[in-house]
Scaffold this active site. Structure first.
Site, PDB file in Angstrom:
ATOM      1  N   GLU A  17      21.597   4.314 -33.738  1.00 42.82           N
ATOM      2  CA  GLU A  17      21.574   4.793 -32.347  1.00 42.82           C
ATOM      3  C   GLU A  17      20.471   5.840 -32.126  1.00 42.82           C
ATOM      4  O   GLU A  17      20.295   6.307 -31.010  1.00 42.82           O
ATOM      5  CB  GLU A  17      22.944   5.391 -31.982  1.00 42.82           C
ATOM      6  CG  GLU A  17      24.050   4.345 -31.991  1.00 42.82           C
ATOM      7  CD  GLU A  17      25.449   4.962 -31.983  1.00 42.82           C
ATOM      8  OE1 GLU A  17      26.211   4.646 -31.079  1.00 42.82           O
ATOM      9  OE2 GLU A  17      25.764   5.752 -32.885  1.00 42.82           O
ATOM     10  N   ASP A 222      29.911  -3.937 -26.536  1.00 41.34           N
ATOM     11  CA  ASP A 222      31.012  -4.907 -26.694  1.00 41.34           C
ATOM     12  C   ASP A 222      32.024  -4.684 -25.584  1.00 41.34           C
ATOM     13  O   ASP A 222      31.924  -3.720 -24.827  1.00 41.34           O
ATOM     14  CB  ASP A 222      31.672  -4.707 -28.071  1.00 41.34           C
ATOM     15  CG  ASP A 222      32.265  -3.324 -28.223  1.00 41.34           C
ATOM     16  OD1 ASP A 222      33.408  -3.136 -27.823  1.00 41.34           O
ATOM     17  OD2 ASP A 222      31.554  -2.413 -28.708  1.00 41.34           O
TER      18      ASP A 222
END
Ligand code: ADE
Length: 257
Positions: A17, A222
């Site tokens: 990230e 997701d």
């Protein structure tokens, strides 16, 4: 950046990230504290301290407190991925926090569900000025950089056309949500919920307690459903860092294209 005294703490949970940011700090130096590496330097035009918290609320809280107490950051931005918690929020979209809540805090019947005991608060508000600034950076990334930053094959695979930007409630807990039933339970209790993750509201509580302005941005990896573990891993491998890098670049550079 127009704020001369700004020293920005940039936290992500995992290396995927934050990949690429440290390489963009020409003058970086690293100090290790509490089993984490804090990388200080100039990121484009902004004084920054970049660090990986690892996953979960305790890890995030310890990292935020160290950034404030040891490194003297003036603002904190958490960037990373999250599970979408609303029909309108799709994989590839970006959620900017306005409020954050710890969805696994429940000291009832002593205190109302979600309330952080002895603070009277369940929801922590992100700093309005920092959030506006981040929102501008996010828009600039989506409008100008997205098509080149994310490979066409990945846009296709993850079915991301033009990412939408949402603003609202993010919930954090020490739990990876991978069940429609569990998500529905959370939505029942928190109908405005847009995204679920594992760190943001812990950073929010620490920043509130220390009086440090903060905000949280999350790219949706997701749907917090049964497919979430596979979708999460694929998104982390291929796409997550591109968003974080592109948004941080827009935020930290004074001169924009
Ligand atoms: N971060 C990314 N996806 C998540 C999920 N489904 N649950 C918790 N944290 C997440």
């Amino acid at each position: 950046m127009p704020t001369p005294t700004l020293k920005l703490g940039l936290i992500s949970a995992m290396a995927q990230e934050q990949a690429g940011l440290i390489d963009s700090m020409p003058d970086s130096h690293t100090i290790s504290r509490g089993m984490r590496d804090y990388v200080q330097g100039t990121l484009w035009d902004t004084q920054c301290v970049c660090v990986l918290s690892r996953l979960g609320k305790v890890a995030a809280a310890a990292t935020a407190a160290t950034l404030i107490e040891r490194f003297g950051v003036t603002h904190i931005l958490f960037t990373g991925v999250a599970g979408g918690a609303d029909r309108r929020v799709r994989v590839g979209d970006i959620v900017i926090a306005e409020q954050l809540v710890q969805h696994d805090m429940d000291a009832s019947p002593l205190f109302p569900r979600f309330q952080i005991p002895l603070t009277g608060l369940s929801h922590f508000a992100a700093d309005a000025a920092l959030t506006e600034r981040v929102a501008l950076a996010v828009s600039a990334f989506v409008e100008n950089d997205f098509r080149l930053a994310i490979d066409a094959a990945d846009q296709e695979q993850f079915r991301i056309r033009r990412p939408r930007v949402h603003r609202g409630l993010i919930a954090s807990g020490d739990e990876f949500i991978d069940s429609r039933i569990r998500l529905a339970e959370l939505k029942l209790a928190l109908p405005d919920l847009l995204a679920v993750e594992m760190e943001g509201a812990a950073v929010a509580q620490v920043c509130f307690e220390f009086g440090v302005p903060f905000t949280v941005i999350r790219t949706i990896s997701d749907g917090a459903n049964e497919d979430a573990p596979i979708d999460f891993i694929a998104f982390m491998e291929r796409v997550a860092a591109r968003y974080a890098f592109g948004i941080a670049r827009r935020l930290c550079r004074t001169a924009q294209d």
